[in-house]
Scaffold this motif. Structure first.
Motif, PDB file in Angstrom:
ATOM      1  N   CYS A 124       0.868  -1.173   0.000  1.00 13.68           N
ATOM      2  CA  CYS A 124       0.000   0.000   0.000  1.00 13.68           C
ATOM      3  C   CYS A 124       0.909   1.229   0.000  1.00 13.68           C
ATOM      4  O   CYS A 124       2.120   1.117  -0.214  1.00 13.68           O
ATOM      5  CB  CYS A 124      -0.929   0.002   1.222  1.00 13.68           C
ATOM      6  SG  CYS A 124      -0.053  -0.057   2.797  1.00 13.68           S
ATOM      7  N   GLU A 125       0.336   2.359   0.280  1.00 19.36           N
ATOM      8  CA  GLU A 125       1.123   3.593   0.313  1.00 19.36           C
ATOM      9  C   GLU A 125       2.261   3.531   1.342  1.00 19.36           C
ATOM     10  O   GLU A 125       3.241   4.255   1.245  1.00 19.36           O
ATOM     11  CB  GLU A 125       0.187   4.761   0.633  1.00 19.36           C
ATOM     12  CG  GLU A 125       0.837   6.118   0.516  1.00 19.36           C
ATOM     13  CD  GLU A 125      -0.130   7.247   0.804  1.00 19.36           C
ATOM     14  OE1 GLU A 125       0.367   8.352   1.065  1.00 19.36           O
ATOM     15  OE2 GLU A 125      -1.355   7.031   0.770  1.00 19.36           O
ATOM     16  N   HIS A 128       6.151   3.454   0.377  1.00 21.40           N
ATOM     17  CA  HIS A 128       6.916   4.683   0.184  1.00 21.40           C
ATOM     18  C   HIS A 128       7.671   5.065   1.459  1.00 21.40           C
ATOM     19  O   HIS A 128       8.857   5.384   1.421  1.00 21.40           O
ATOM     20  CB  HIS A 128       5.960   5.796  -0.237  1.00 21.40           C
ATOM     21  CG  HIS A 128       6.502   7.174  -0.095  1.00 21.40           C
ATOM     22  ND1 HIS A 128       7.427   7.705  -0.961  1.00 21.40           N
ATOM     23  CD2 HIS A 128       6.259   8.128   0.839  1.00 21.40           C
ATOM     24  CE1 HIS A 128       7.724   8.935  -0.573  1.00 21.40           C
ATOM     25  NE2 HIS A 128       7.029   9.212   0.503  1.00 21.40           N
TER      26      HIS A 128
END
Length: 159
Positions: A124-125, A128
């Motif tokens: 998922c995010e 990052h």
């Protein structure tokens, strides 16, 4: 992205750790994640710590400071290992827990090397932010993740 948050208020408070921002961050983590430490399964919610992956003080903007994908709920022990990327990181592509040499050689933590967290937390995010954490871990420990993975594979002392 978060219409219920006054962005200017958060921006103004970014330079100092603000309890209302941390409280909102924790609330979002509890609402949108499993309420367990992904490292050990500890689940007493009152003791779980809302840990930023990229530290609060280094967040560039409101989005990073309040974004639940920039965090994990960790038990107190694993929060301490994870914070500042000094002793532990979670590989952003595999979910593998990677310890530095000191923690890896510890009788208390050596068994964590090579363990994997639930990939739903990684895919998922959050990837990052974990990449940032991995890079910081490498900088602090003077070695690459690949080298530390080899150390983990060869460390059968606590398995």
């Amino acid at each position: 992205k978060y219409p219920d948050i006054n962005a200017q208020f958060v921006e103004d408070k970014m330079k100092t750790r603000n309890q209302s921002v941390q409280r909102e961050f924790r609330r979002r983590l509890l609402e949108n994640n499993y309420n367990i430490c992904p490292v050990c399964g500890f689940s007493f919610a009152k003791f779980l710590i809302a840990s930023h992956i990229k530290p609060y003080a280094l967040c560039d903007n409101t989005y990073d400071a309040i974004n639940e994908f920039n965090g994990l709920l960790l038990c107190p022990n694993h929060d301490k290992l994870f914070e500042s990327a000094r002793y532990m990181t979670i590989d952003s592509s595999t979910g593998e827990i990677i310890l530095n040499r000191e923690a890896s050689n510890s009788k208390d933590y050596g068994n964590l090397n090579g363990k994997r967290v639930d990939m739903r937390l990684i895919n998922c995010e959050r990837t990052h932010y974990l990449r940032w954490h991995n890079q910081r871990f490498n900088e602090l420990n003077g070695s690459s993740l690949e080298h530390l993975n080899m150390v983990a594979e060869n460390n059968d002392q606590y398995k």
